[in-house]
Design a protein around this motif. Sequence first.
Motif, PDB file in Angstrom:
ATOM      1  N   SER A 133      93.107 -23.555   6.230  1.00 34.52           N
ATOM      2  CA  SER A 133      91.873 -23.636   7.018  1.00 34.52           C
ATOM      3  C   SER A 133      92.141 -23.663   8.514  1.00 34.52           C
ATOM      4  O   SER A 133      91.444 -23.007   9.295  1.00 34.52           O
ATOM      5  CB  SER A 133      91.069 -24.876   6.613  1.00 34.52           C
ATOM      6  OG  SER A 133      89.842 -24.941   7.315  1.00 34.52           O
TER       7      SER A 133
ATOM      8  N   GLU B 145      93.385 -20.164   9.705  1.00 35.67           N
ATOM      9  CA  GLU B 145      92.277 -19.203   9.643  1.00 35.67           C
ATOM     10  C   GLU B 145      91.263 -19.489  10.753  1.00 35.67           C
ATOM     11  O   GLU B 145      90.653 -18.571  11.306  1.00 35.67           O
ATOM     12  CB  GLU B 145      91.605 -19.251   8.269  1.00 35.67           C
ATOM     13  CG  GLU B 145      92.501 -18.854   7.110  1.00 35.67           C
ATOM     14  CD  GLU B 145      93.128 -17.473   7.261  1.00 35.67           C
ATOM     15  OE1 GLU B 145      92.484 -16.580   7.861  1.00 35.67           O
ATOM     16  OE2 GLU B 145      94.264 -17.273   6.795  1.00 35.67           O
ATOM     17  N   ALA B 146      91.099 -20.762  11.091  1.00 32.62           N
ATOM     18  CA  ALA B 146      90.211 -21.105  12.204  1.00 32.62           C
ATOM     19  C   ALA B 146      90.764 -20.584  13.522  1.00 32.62           C
ATOM     20  O   ALA B 146      90.009 -20.133  14.390  1.00 32.62           O
ATOM     21  CB  ALA B 146      90.024 -22.619  12.283  1.00 32.62           C
TER      22      ALA B 146
ATOM     23  N   LYS C  82      89.923 -16.871  13.531  1.00 28.16           N
ATOM     24  CA  LYS C  82      88.488 -16.693  13.788  1.00 28.16           C
ATOM     25  C   LYS C  82      88.162 -16.955  15.255  1.00 28.16           C
ATOM     26  O   LYS C  82      87.383 -16.213  15.887  1.00 28.16           O
ATOM     27  CB  LYS C  82      87.677 -17.638  12.898  1.00 28.16           C
ATOM     28  CG  LYS C  82      86.175 -17.601  13.132  1.00 28.16           C
ATOM     29  CD  LYS C  82      85.581 -16.263  12.727  1.00 28.16           C
ATOM     30  CE  LYS C  82      84.059 -16.273  12.862  1.00 28.16           C
ATOM     31  NZ  LYS C  82      83.464 -14.990  12.443  1.00 28.16           N
TER      32      LYS C  82
ATOM     33  N   VAL D  77      90.810 -23.153  18.681  1.00 29.00           N
ATOM     34  CA  VAL D  77      89.736 -23.650  17.816  1.00 29.00           C
ATOM     35  C   VAL D  77      88.752 -24.537  18.576  1.00 29.00           C
ATOM     36  O   VAL D  77      87.622 -24.741  18.127  1.00 29.00           O
ATOM     37  CB  VAL D  77      90.344 -24.385  16.599  1.00 29.00           C
ATOM     38  CG1 VAL D  77      89.267 -24.959  15.700  1.00 29.00           C
ATOM     39  CG2 VAL D  77      91.214 -23.421  15.799  1.00 29.00           C
TER      40      VAL D  77
ATOM     41  N   GLU E 289      84.387 -24.690   0.789  1.00 31.96           N
ATOM     42  CA  GLU E 289      84.750 -23.869   1.943  1.00 31.96           C
ATOM     43  C   GLU E 289      85.006 -22.415   1.548  1.00 31.96           C
ATOM     44  O   GLU E 289      85.766 -22.122   0.629  1.00 31.96           O
ATOM     45  CB  GLU E 289      85.999 -24.428   2.630  1.00 31.96           C
ATOM     46  CG  GLU E 289      86.401 -23.618   3.851  1.00 31.96           C
ATOM     47  CD  GLU E 289      87.700 -24.108   4.480  1.00 31.96           C
ATOM     48  OE1 GLU E 289      87.986 -23.683   5.599  1.00 31.96           O
ATOM     49  OE2 GLU E 289      88.407 -24.901   3.842  1.00 31.96           O
TER      50      GLU E 289
ATOM     51  N   GLU F 242      85.003 -20.032   4.479  1.00 34.34           N
ATOM     52  CA  GLU F 242      85.588 -19.558   5.726  1.00 34.34           C
ATOM     53  C   GLU F 242      85.723 -20.744   6.682  1.00 34.34           C
ATOM     54  O   GLU F 242      85.132 -21.805   6.455  1.00 34.34           O
ATOM     55  CB  GLU F 242      84.730 -18.458   6.335  1.00 34.34           C
ATOM     56  CG  GLU F 242      83.297 -18.862   6.623  1.00 34.34           C
ATOM     57  CD  GLU F 242      82.514 -17.720   7.244  1.00 34.34           C
ATOM     58  OE1 GLU F 242      82.777 -17.418   8.417  1.00 34.34           O
ATOM     59  OE2 GLU F 242      81.648 -17.147   6.561  1.00 34.34           O
ATOM     60  N   PRO F 243      86.530 -20.577   7.758  1.00 35.32           N
ATOM     61  CA  PRO F 243      86.817 -21.713   8.646  1.00 35.32           C
ATOM     62  C   PRO F 243      85.585 -22.406   9.203  1.00 35.32           C
ATOM     63  O   PRO F 243      85.562 -23.631   9.338  1.00 35.32           O
ATOM     64  CB  PRO F 243      87.646 -21.072   9.761  1.00 35.32           C
ATOM     65  CG  PRO F 243      88.285 -19.897   9.125  1.00 35.32           C
ATOM     66  CD  PRO F 243      87.289 -19.376   8.137  1.00 35.32           C
TER      67      PRO F 243
ATOM     68  N   HIS G 156      94.167 -29.593  12.820  1.00 32.94           N
ATOM     69  CA  HIS G 156      92.877 -28.941  13.044  1.00 32.94           C
ATOM     70  C   HIS G 156      91.697 -29.761  12.543  1.00 32.94           C
ATOM     71  O   HIS G 156      90.560 -29.505  12.943  1.00 32.94           O
ATOM     72  CB  HIS G 156      92.893 -27.520  12.472  1.00 32.94           C
ATOM     73  CG  HIS G 156      93.587 -26.552  13.383  1.00 32.94           C
ATOM     74  ND1 HIS G 156      94.903 -26.188  13.225  1.00 32.94           N
ATOM     75  CD2 HIS G 156      93.163 -25.940  14.524  1.00 32.94           C
ATOM     76  CE1 HIS G 156      95.252 -25.373  14.195  1.00 32.94           C
ATOM     77  NE2 HIS G 156      94.226 -25.212  15.004  1.00 32.94           N
TER      78      HIS G 156
ATOM     79  N   TYR H 101      88.762 -29.856  15.078  1.00 36.25           N
ATOM     80  CA  TYR H 101      87.385 -29.621  14.629  1.00 36.25           C
ATOM     81  C   TYR H 101      86.487 -30.767  15.072  1.00 36.25           C
ATOM     82  O   TYR H 101      85.359 -30.555  15.530  1.00 36.25           O
ATOM     83  CB  TYR H 101      87.328 -29.532  13.101  1.00 36.25           C
ATOM     84  CG  TYR H 101      87.738 -28.229  12.486  1.00 36.25           C
ATOM     85  CD1 TYR H 101      88.626 -27.370  13.111  1.00 36.25           C
ATOM     86  CD2 TYR H 101      87.261 -27.867  11.231  1.00 36.25           C
ATOM     87  CE1 TYR H 101      89.005 -26.184  12.512  1.00 36.25           C
ATOM     88  CE2 TYR H 101      87.637 -26.681  10.621  1.00 36.25           C
ATOM     89  CZ  TYR H 101      88.507 -25.841  11.269  1.00 36.25           C
ATOM     90  OH  TYR H 101      88.879 -24.674  10.675  1.00 36.25           O
TER      91      TYR H 101
END
Length: 379
Positions: A19, A22-23, A26, A173, A269, A271-272, A291, A295
């Motif tokens: 996650s 991938e974040a 993104k 992020v 979940e 996607e991020p 993360h 987040y």
Amino acid sequence: MVSSTKTIVISGYYGFKNSGDEAVLKSILTALEEQGKAAGIKIEPVVLSINPEWTSSMYGVRAVHRMQLGEVRRAIQESDGLISGGGSLLQDATSPKTIPYYLAIIKIAQWLKKPTFIYAQGVGPVNRKIFNPMIRSVFRKCSYISVRDIQSGELLQSMGIRSEDIHIVPDPVMGMPLPEQNNEELADLSVSGEEELPVIGISVRFWDKERRELNAIADALTDLARKRPVHLRFLPFYQPEDEQASQYIADKMGDITSYGGKISFYREEQEPQDMLLEVSRCDLILGMRLHSLIYAANQRVPLIGISYDPKIDHFLKRLDSAPIGSSQSLVPADLTRHLITMLDSLEAWKEEHSAQITQLKQESQNPARHIVEFLGNRR
């Protein structure tokens, strides 16, 4: 109005469905698109992924297999440049193969006379000194170097990279937005809005072989649950390992409903940004994963970090904070007290850190802005 199109290859730990990583992807894609639009340049990304089909489907971009070096070379040859990052790519704590791989990708681009950009990387630890001259040689030929903390910059300087060539920026992020369909629709789904219990999001991972930190967390959360009713919401960032670590803690705690509390797991979940939304619904985050803490800061959710790696300490330092303990040394009573203190001062935490977070979110766009400007000036 779009004046030109630029193709950029992006190298990182992508397609593994972690996650956090991938974040990062993104966030980089979003920042490049935003800065490209502002400059009148269409950015066409090509992502190097362990699972190109999944990455293409998830992000709507072209992807090639990161281990098929023939495909990687062709993608770079046809591009206008290469981004390496973000995340902790140049470190040898997890494997001695990691640094050579990521340096090799950058080197291929440099052999092909393409500009190379280091995007908000966390550099280190580098325990094998044989890697230092390799990093120095490759980085000196990069068109732009940005790292996500001062300590990474200092490590690069110790290897012979000039300080004036290193840009200190936040983790990408910090700039990632919530899913577009938020606002009223998503407010109705808020976990904390469904109940009066404070929601503590928990992100843990396996690290210490004896599971000392997980045992300490379980003891601290059990003590907390006895003292006040809470909703403990486990947030696995990397499947299946993080869910297994979470389940280990839940099993040690047992049933807390008799204390008026509850335990739940987030498993939806896709996607991020889904995880970012889930974090935004919590009142407090207790995190081992870097993360999970980023987040939380992104959404201005008060946070408590437990360190298993210097990158945790480095990020918390940017918020004038420090971890409550580490994977080697975590005192349950200290964690319980800190959780209670934080629960009693959530708004004060938000007010204290608001300006810092705003600045980090703004600065997270700097690498994308610089790269787009660089590409726009090349003809």
